[in-house]
Design a protein around this motif. Structure first.
Motif, PDB file in Angstrom:
ATOM      1  N   LYS A  45       7.954  40.677 -33.421  1.00  0.00           N
ATOM      2  CA  LYS A  45       6.906  40.771 -34.421  1.00  0.00           C
ATOM      3  C   LYS A  45       6.817  39.566 -35.342  1.00  0.00           C
ATOM      4  O   LYS A  45       5.732  39.169 -35.738  1.00  0.00           O
ATOM      5  CB  LYS A  45       7.108  42.027 -35.284  1.00  0.00           C
ATOM      6  CG  LYS A  45       7.131  43.332 -34.493  1.00  0.00           C
ATOM      7  CD  LYS A  45       5.814  43.611 -33.818  1.00  0.00           C
ATOM      8  CE  LYS A  45       5.830  44.942 -33.086  1.00  0.00           C
ATOM      9  NZ  LYS A  45       4.575  45.191 -32.367  1.00  0.00           N
ATOM     10  N   ALA A 241       7.148  40.838 -25.916  1.00  0.00           N
ATOM     11  CA  ALA A 241       6.500  42.026 -26.468  1.00  0.00           C
ATOM     12  C   ALA A 241       5.037  42.099 -26.053  1.00  0.00           C
ATOM     13  O   ALA A 241       4.523  43.169 -25.706  1.00  0.00           O
ATOM     14  CB  ALA A 241       6.612  42.025 -27.991  1.00  0.00           C
ATOM     15  N   GLU A 244       4.798  43.099 -22.337  1.00  0.00           N
ATOM     16  CA  GLU A 244       5.076  44.515 -22.128  1.00  0.00           C
ATOM     17  C   GLU A 244       3.927  45.389 -22.619  1.00  0.00           C
ATOM     18  O   GLU A 244       3.543  46.366 -21.967  1.00  0.00           O
ATOM     19  CB  GLU A 244       6.374  44.894 -22.833  1.00  0.00           C
ATOM     20  CG  GLU A 244       7.610  44.272 -22.189  1.00  0.00           C
ATOM     21  CD  GLU A 244       8.869  44.561 -22.977  1.00  0.00           C
ATOM     22  OE1 GLU A 244       8.748  45.047 -24.127  1.00  0.00           O
ATOM     23  OE2 GLU A 244       9.970  44.303 -22.455  1.00  0.00           O
ATOM     24  N   LYS A 245       3.368  45.034 -23.767  1.00  0.00           N
ATOM     25  CA  LYS A 245       2.302  45.850 -24.342  1.00  0.00           C
ATOM     26  C   LYS A 245       1.024  45.768 -23.519  1.00  0.00           C
ATOM     27  O   LYS A 245       0.369  46.780 -23.253  1.00  0.00           O
ATOM     28  CB  LYS A 245       2.033  45.398 -25.783  1.00  0.00           C
ATOM     29  CG  LYS A 245       1.198  46.385 -26.580  1.00  0.00           C
ATOM     30  CD  LYS A 245       1.225  46.031 -28.054  1.00  0.00           C
ATOM     31  CE  LYS A 245       0.597  47.137 -28.881  1.00  0.00           C
ATOM     32  NZ  LYS A 245       0.660  46.853 -30.332  1.00  0.00           N
ATOM     33  N   ARG A 248       1.491  47.621 -20.235  1.00  0.00           N
ATOM     34  CA  ARG A 248       1.404  49.069 -20.420  1.00  0.00           C
ATOM     35  C   ARG A 248      -0.043  49.504 -20.630  1.00  0.00           C
ATOM     36  O   ARG A 248      -0.483  50.522 -20.097  1.00  0.00           O
ATOM     37  CB  ARG A 248       2.255  49.477 -21.626  1.00  0.00           C
ATOM     38  CG  ARG A 248       2.251  50.974 -21.893  1.00  0.00           C
ATOM     39  CD  ARG A 248       3.121  51.334 -23.081  1.00  0.00           C
ATOM     40  NE  ARG A 248       3.113  52.761 -23.301  1.00  0.00           N
ATOM     41  CZ  ARG A 248       3.718  53.351 -24.325  1.00  0.00           C
ATOM     42  NH1 ARG A 248       4.388  52.622 -25.216  1.00  0.00           N
ATOM     43  NH2 ARG A 248       3.658  54.666 -24.458  1.00  0.00           N
ATOM     44  N   SER A 249      -0.786  48.721 -21.416  1.00  0.00           N
ATOM     45  CA  SER A 249      -2.187  49.050 -21.662  1.00  0.00           C
ATOM     46  C   SER A 249      -2.982  49.054 -20.365  1.00  0.00           C
ATOM     47  O   SER A 249      -3.778  49.965 -20.098  1.00  0.00           O
ATOM     48  CB  SER A 249      -2.791  48.044 -22.649  1.00  0.00           C
ATOM     49  OG  SER A 249      -4.162  48.307 -22.854  1.00  0.00           O
ATOM     50  N   THR A 369       1.639  45.742 -37.229  1.00  0.00           N
ATOM     51  CA  THR A 369       1.722  47.035 -36.557  1.00  0.00           C
ATOM     52  C   THR A 369       0.817  48.047 -37.251  1.00  0.00           C
ATOM     53  O   THR A 369       0.406  47.861 -38.403  1.00  0.00           O
ATOM     54  CB  THR A 369       3.159  47.573 -36.558  1.00  0.00           C
ATOM     55  OG1 THR A 369       3.637  47.606 -37.912  1.00  0.00           O
ATOM     56  CG2 THR A 369       4.080  46.710 -35.729  1.00  0.00           C
ATOM     57  N   ASN A 391      -5.533  46.823 -27.178  1.00  0.00           N
ATOM     58  CA  ASN A 391      -4.269  46.712 -27.892  1.00  0.00           C
ATOM     59  C   ASN A 391      -3.647  48.103 -27.965  1.00  0.00           C
ATOM     60  O   ASN A 391      -3.912  48.874 -28.882  1.00  0.00           O
ATOM     61  CB  ASN A 391      -4.523  46.142 -29.292  1.00  0.00           C
ATOM     62  CG  ASN A 391      -3.248  45.821 -30.023  1.00  0.00           C
ATOM     63  OD1 ASN A 391      -2.187  45.638 -29.424  1.00  0.00           O
ATOM     64  ND2 ASN A 391      -3.323  45.738 -31.345  1.00  0.00           N
ATOM     65  N   HIS A 392      -2.821  48.433 -26.994  1.00  0.00           N
ATOM     66  CA  HIS A 392      -2.221  49.768 -26.883  1.00  0.00           C
ATOM     67  C   HIS A 392      -1.519  50.154 -28.193  1.00  0.00           C
ATOM     68  O   HIS A 392      -0.828  49.336 -28.792  1.00  0.00           O
ATOM     69  CB  HIS A 392      -1.195  49.751 -25.743  1.00  0.00           C
ATOM     70  CG  HIS A 392      -0.630  51.086 -25.393  1.00  0.00           C
ATOM     71  ND1 HIS A 392       0.377  51.675 -26.124  1.00  0.00           N
ATOM     72  CD2 HIS A 392      -0.931  51.959 -24.400  1.00  0.00           C
ATOM     73  CE1 HIS A 392       0.687  52.832 -25.596  1.00  0.00           C
ATOM     74  NE2 HIS A 392      -0.095  53.023 -24.538  1.00  0.00           N
TER      75      HIS A 392
END
Length: 457
Positions: A45, A241, A244-245, A248-249, A369, A391-392
């Motif tokens: 982050k 990050a 991965e995000k 996943r999305s 976040t 943006n999951h």
């Protein structure tokens, strides 16, 4: 006799599992105060300073710069005072006090108390003013049973290079500049970004021969059996990050995109009128953010997210508006909290503050976040359209292309107008095409006739 305390990398929030060491702020043998920042790390982050809850002498550090450390793994060990003799030894030539705490007799920081202090945050401002002190060989004698294993696990101190900014280190790493060979133009020889840029222009780079071990220390490894010019760059920190995000999305969300060309001439004229009056300047992004908050009030299904198990839809009461911004660490999405409660000027001020934090690399994890909807202005890259990945776990994203003069038919006549393309990507689980199309059409109408917003204010 001193007691050696082990400080482990704490959970820095948001479920992070590890962090990469950017810069050590203390050396082995140095006296530190309670809650003094000891290392700067990069998480998925942000870049943050980590304070140590113990005051005393640093006896070991774990992890070289560029190495990733897991949450809960040892970070440093500190010899903490357990008696008056140690306190006097580290007080310095004047014998005026200890290395941390208030120094009040009998207080929690008094010698012998050995009270564990909680981690107070990502960094303490006072720690920047702490003068580094090194303890001589005769000052502290740790028990042999404790000192031996600590010394065996200690990481050798690297060559000290006068660089404070992690952004300067990253720039040098990316450009292949050897910082050890530079003379800084800043105070006390501090290496600045301009020094690295001058070295790049002059062709001063790190040694060309790269072995597997050397590449690993700089964050890249040479692929086994691959040509010498090819490298495998590991995914770490922010890039890991993001990967991965987005992965996943793409796997979990059935996303669809619709788009429309709009005449933004009247919106641009309104912006010029607003900026001709006294007060803060209003950006196009601030106007679009205001339009989004009004549109989401009319179409609340789009300010939502699907539950982790897919059994329901969470409709959010507040609009936490994320916006895509490009910084030196890559593309990030800072979040404007409670955007629906802010005026256009207030939105502009917060967007400007967060954008500057992106450029300076000072965003906190909390500012990256919790978004519920994203506004993506990819027009700054000079492109017209895009089909972005959501943006999951957000359910929708509005994209805005460049605003450019184009021929346009208006009221039956051909004219030159300022035209842009709006694209809208949405999670098909939360709504159908009618809702998405209605949202996009409303936004387009507000861009073409911004006076419509008066009905909503």
């Amino acid at each position: 006799m001193p007691v050696v305390r082990e400080f482990r990398l704490p959970d820095l929030g948001e479920g992070l599992t590890g962090a990469e060491v950017v810069r050590w702020m203390v050396e082995v043998g140095e006296v530190i105060a309670v809650d003094q920042a000891v290392v700067e790390v990069e998480t998925a982050k942000a870049v943050v300073e980590v304070p140590c809850p113990y005051g005393g002498v640093v006896t070991a550090r774990y992890g070289a710069e560029g190495e990733e450390i897991a949450v809960g793994a040892p970070l440093v060990t500190v010899a903490v005072a357990s008696g008056v003799g140690f306190e006097v030894a580290v007080a310095g030539p004047g014998g005026s006090g200890g290395s941390g705490g208030s120094g009040a007799p009998g207080g929690p920081d008094a010698p012998g108390a050995a009270v564990e202090r909680p981690l107070v945050g990502y960094g303490v401002a006072e720690s920047r003013g702490v003068r580094r002190r090194r303890v001589g060989a005769a000052a502290v004698v740790a028990p042999a049973a404790v000192a031996a294993p600590v010394a065996a696990r200690a990481v050798a101190a690297p060559v000290v290079v006068p660089v404070i900014s992690p952004l300067v280190r990253r720039l040098a790493r990316e450009q292949g500049v050897d910082l050890a060979g530079l003379i800084g133009s800043g105070p006390d020889g501090l290496i600045m970004r301009a020094d690295v840029e001058r070295a790049v222009a002059a062709g001063v780079a790190a040694p060309a021969a790269v072995t597997v071990g050397a590449a690993a220390g700089s964050g890249a490894t040479v692929a086994s059996g691959a040509p010498a010019a090819e490298q495998v760059v590991p995914l770490r920190g922010l890039r890991k990050a993001v990967a991965e995000k987005l992965g996943r999305s793409h796997r979990e969300i059935p996303a669809a995109t619709c788009w429309v060309d709009v005449d933004a001439t009247e919106l641009m004229a309104l912006r010029r009128q607003l900026n001709a009056t006294p007060g803060p300047k209003v950006s196009v992004l601030a106007l679009l953010a205001r339009i989004c908050t009004v549109a989401l009030a009319r179409f609340p299904d789009l300010n939502s997210s699907v539950t982790a198990d897919g059994s329901g839809i969470v409709r959010h009461s507040a609009v936490h508006l994320g916006f895509a911004a490009q910084g030196e660490r890559g593309l990030v999405v800072p979040v404007v909290r409670d955007a629906q409660a802010r005026s256009t000027e207030q939105l502009g001020e917060e967007l400007g503050r967060l954008t500057e934090a992106v450029r300076s690399g000072t965003l906190t994890p909390a500012e990256l976040t919790g978004g519920t909807f994203t506004l993506n202005n990819y027009g700054v890259f000079g492109v017209d359209g895009s089909t972005p990945i959501l943006n999951h776990p957000e359910a929708a994203m509005l994209g805005v292309g460049r605003i450019v003069a184009k021929p346009w038919v208006r009221e039956g006549e051909l004219a030159v107008r300022e035209v842009t393309q709006l694209s809208f990507t949405f999670d098909h689980r939360v709504c159908d095409g009618g809702t998405a199309g209605g949202f996009l059409r409303f936004v387009a109408d507000c861009v073409e006739r911004p006076g419509m917003l008066l009905r909503q204010l």
